[in-house]
Design an enzyme around this catalytic site. Structure first.
Site, PDB file in Angstrom:
ATOM      1  N   ARG A  75      84.613  31.048   5.039  1.00 48.41           N
ATOM      2  CA  ARG A  75      84.966  32.290   4.335  1.00 48.41           C
ATOM      3  C   ARG A  75      84.071  32.546   3.137  1.00 48.41           C
ATOM      4  NH1 ARG A  75      91.534  32.677   4.925  1.00 48.41           N
ATOM      5  NH2 ARG A  75      91.442  33.773   6.918  1.00 48.41           N
ATOM      6  N   LYS A  88     102.977  30.845  21.340  1.00 42.39           N
ATOM      7  CA  LYS A  88     104.242  31.571  21.531  1.00 42.39           C
ATOM      8  C   LYS A  88     104.077  32.992  22.035  1.00 42.39           C
ATOM      9  CE  LYS A  88     106.889  29.136  18.051  1.00 42.39           C
ATOM     10  NZ  LYS A  88     107.696  29.254  16.853  1.00 42.39           N
ATOM     11  N   GLY A 144      93.295  32.462  13.655  1.00 44.31           N
ATOM     12  CA  GLY A 144      92.918  31.276  12.890  1.00 44.31           C
ATOM     13  C   GLY A 144      92.543  30.100  13.781  1.00 44.31           C
ATOM     14  N   GLY A 199      96.008  36.372  10.423  1.00 41.16           N
ATOM     15  CA  GLY A 199      97.122  37.321  10.476  1.00 41.16           C
ATOM     16  C   GLY A 199      96.667  38.771  10.438  1.00 41.16           C
TER      17      GLY A 199
HETATM   18  P1  ADP Z   1      95.638  31.748  16.812  1.00 40.93           P
HETATM   19  O1  ADP Z   1      95.805  31.059  15.484  1.00 40.93           O
HETATM   20  O2  ADP Z   1      94.200  31.753  17.256  1.00 40.93           O
HETATM   21  O3  ADP Z   1      96.264  33.110  16.837  1.00 40.93           O
HETATM   22  P2  ADP Z   1      97.971  30.424  17.925  1.00 40.93           P
HETATM   23  O4  ADP Z   1      98.382  30.016  16.557  1.00 40.93           O
HETATM   24  O5  ADP Z   1      98.785  31.438  18.639  1.00 40.93           O
HETATM   25  O6  ADP Z   1      96.416  30.866  17.930  1.00 40.93           O
HETATM   26  O7  ADP Z   1      97.993  29.158  18.903  1.00 40.93           O
HETATM   27  C1  ADP Z   1      97.269  27.988  18.665  1.00 40.93           C
HETATM   28  C2  ADP Z   1      98.051  26.753  19.058  1.00 40.93           C
HETATM   29  O8  ADP Z   1      98.537  26.817  20.390  1.00 40.93           O
HETATM   30  C3  ADP Z   1      97.172  25.527  18.990  1.00 40.93           C
HETATM   31  O9  ADP Z   1      97.664  24.662  17.982  1.00 40.93           O
HETATM   32  C4  ADP Z   1      97.298  24.899  20.377  1.00 40.93           C
HETATM   33  O10 ADP Z   1      97.396  23.493  20.342  1.00 40.93           O
HETATM   34  C5  ADP Z   1      98.574  25.501  20.892  1.00 40.93           C
HETATM   35  N1  ADP Z   1      98.636  25.463  22.363  1.00 40.93           N
HETATM   36  C6  ADP Z   1      97.793  26.035  23.234  1.00 40.93           C
HETATM   37  N2  ADP Z   1      98.126  25.739  24.506  1.00 40.93           N
HETATM   38  C7  ADP Z   1      99.225  24.948  24.440  1.00 40.93           C
HETATM   39  C8  ADP Z   1     100.061  24.294  25.417  1.00 40.93           C
HETATM   40  N3  ADP Z   1      99.820  24.420  26.730  1.00 40.93           N
HETATM   41  N4  ADP Z   1     101.110  23.573  24.964  1.00 40.93           N
HETATM   42  C9  ADP Z   1     101.358  23.450  23.660  1.00 40.93           C
HETATM   43  N5  ADP Z   1     100.613  24.033  22.687  1.00 40.93           N
HETATM   44  C10 ADP Z   1      99.556  24.770  23.065  1.00 40.93           C
HETATM   45 MG    MG Z   2      97.516  30.023  14.641  1.00 45.20          MG
END
Ligand code: ADP
Ligand code: MG
Length: 377
Positions: A21, A182, A332, A355
């Site tokens: 950043r 999620k 993130g 976010g």
């Molecule tokens: P971002 O920050 O890029 O928006 P998220 O916070 O939604 O992404 O998701 C990232 C997390 O999802 C990571 O910590 C990763 O380990 C977890 N993840 C991805 N696939 C799985 C899975 N099959 N089971 C459990 N956790 C998962």
């Molecule tokens: Mg995340």
């Protein structure tokens, strides 16, 4: 020139763990300094909850800025009051001061008008370059724009242009990839993207909830049972454009050193959990990506933090990097994943916003961007 940057770097034992950043802010700051501006930089760091907290001082960031800019950088012990006024008054043309963490004051997150006025009194023009903080209606992002003419910085413009290019005027086909943990935290993103895209590839733990909502066997996989109904609604909305994994990498536990097996989607044996997309899915997603004109990606496709479950994310990242598509990555953990793989420089744009990027991808107006539009028009 009062400039809001997002210098909220991750810290480890008091040292900067990742200066992405800070580096992202350099073009804006260099540009202003080269034009002879007196540059006063505001930022937050961490969550000090409206009180001074030594562990969240921006002082190490001032040192890093000095190293990266190759210029003297001064530091003000407080972002308002005597220390800030003195530091600002001492600035010569082409000089920069970083103010201490704006979140040391409760007025920042409350968007207190008097606190915003105190910040605004330090400069004559406000530049918001903190795209990653612009989903927050805080004093240093939004409040100051009431008192000063407000402009977008170079990083802010680059972020908005990339999002606009990918989502409003995409070269087709537009392929979105959404993963992560999620459905509930990404349902807004899925609903916003689905009407725009030609295909939406789903991975990550989120796919498990889609499988279960469709009555498929998911073994011991993480599933959001409370989101099953919402997931069915999204699946219906997506129809043929929604592409789910066809095979999955599974293990008994979410840990390194576990035995792994590949199961076809929907045929997971009891006691096994889905932790990554399988090789056939990686190939399928790669093929979709190769044919794309634009790729928008949010959310890792597996538990990339554990090497055994990072292959799917890596294979698809390579396909995106090698494609001719305009590629925009946001989130993130998504940015951390490609950074970890040494591939962050291989895409058209990796957003600095976590976010903020997600809220943009939900179709929400970002308060810190809205005030700039008002100032322009
Ligand atoms: P971002 O920050 O890029 O928006 P998220 O916070 O939604 O992404 O998701 C990232 C997390 O999802 C990571 O910590 C990763 O380990 C977890 N993840 C991805 N696939 C799985 C899975 N099959 N089971 C459990 N956790 C998962
Ligand atoms: Mg995340």
């Amino acid at each position: 020139m009062l400039v809001r940057e997002d210098l909220n770097v991750p810290l480890k034992d008091g040292a900067i763990a990742d200066d992405t950043r800070v580096r992202a802010a350099l073009p804006t700051l260099r540009g202003l300094l080269e034009k002879g501006a007196k540059v006063i930089v505001m930022s937050h760091l961490g969550r000090p909850k409206g009180r001074p907290a030594p562990e969240f001082t921006l002082r190490p960031v001032a040192d890093r800025l000095r190293d990266l800019l190759g210029r003297e950088v001064s530091f003000a012990e407080d972002c308002v009051g005597e220390p800030a006024r003195t530091a600002a008054a001492r600035l010569g043309e082409g000089q920069l001061v970083l103010l201490e963490n704006v979140r040391f004051h409760p007025g920042e997150e409350a968007n207190d008008r008097d606190f915003a006025r105190q910040l605004a009194e330090l400069g004559e023009i406000f530049v918001n370059d903190a795209f990653a903080a612009s989903h927050r209606a805080h004093a240093s992002v939004v409040g100051v724009a009431e008192f000063l003419p407000a402009y977008a910085g170079d990083l802010m413009l680059a972020e908005l242009e990339a999002l606009h290019r990918a989502l409003d005027e995409p070269r087709r086909p537009l392929v979105a990839i959404v993963g992560g943990a999620k459905v509930s935290s990404k349902a807004g993103v899925l609903r916003f993207l689905l009407p725009k895209v030609d295909a939406l590839l789903v991975g990550g733990a989120m796919a498990n909830t889609f499988f279960k909502a469709d009555g498929k066997e998911v073994g011991a996989s993480y599933v959001e049972d409370e989101a099953l109904q919402e997931t069915r609604a999204v699946a219906e909305m997506g129809g043929d454009r929604l592409v789910l994994p066809i095979d999955t990498v599974c293990a008994p536990k979410m840990e390194a050193g576990q035995p792994t097996r590949v199961f076809p989607a929907g045929e997971i044996e009891p006691g096994w959990m889905i932790l990554d997309i399988g090789p056939e899915t990686s190939a399928l997603f790669a093929e979709r990506v190769r044919a794309a004109g634009t790729v928008v990606w949010n959310g890792p496709l597996g538990v990339f933090e554990i090497p055994e479950f990072s292959e799917g994310t890596k294979a698809v990242a390579e396909a995106v990097a090698n494609s001719d598509a305009f590629s925009l990555l946001g989130g993130g953990d998504t940015a951390a994943a490609v950074e970890q793989m040494g591939m962050a420089g291989s895409f058209s744009h990796v957003s600095t916003g976590g976010g903020a990027t997600l809220e943009y991808m939900e179709g929400k107006e970002l308060p810190g961007v809205a005030v700039l539009k008002e100032a322009e028009g």
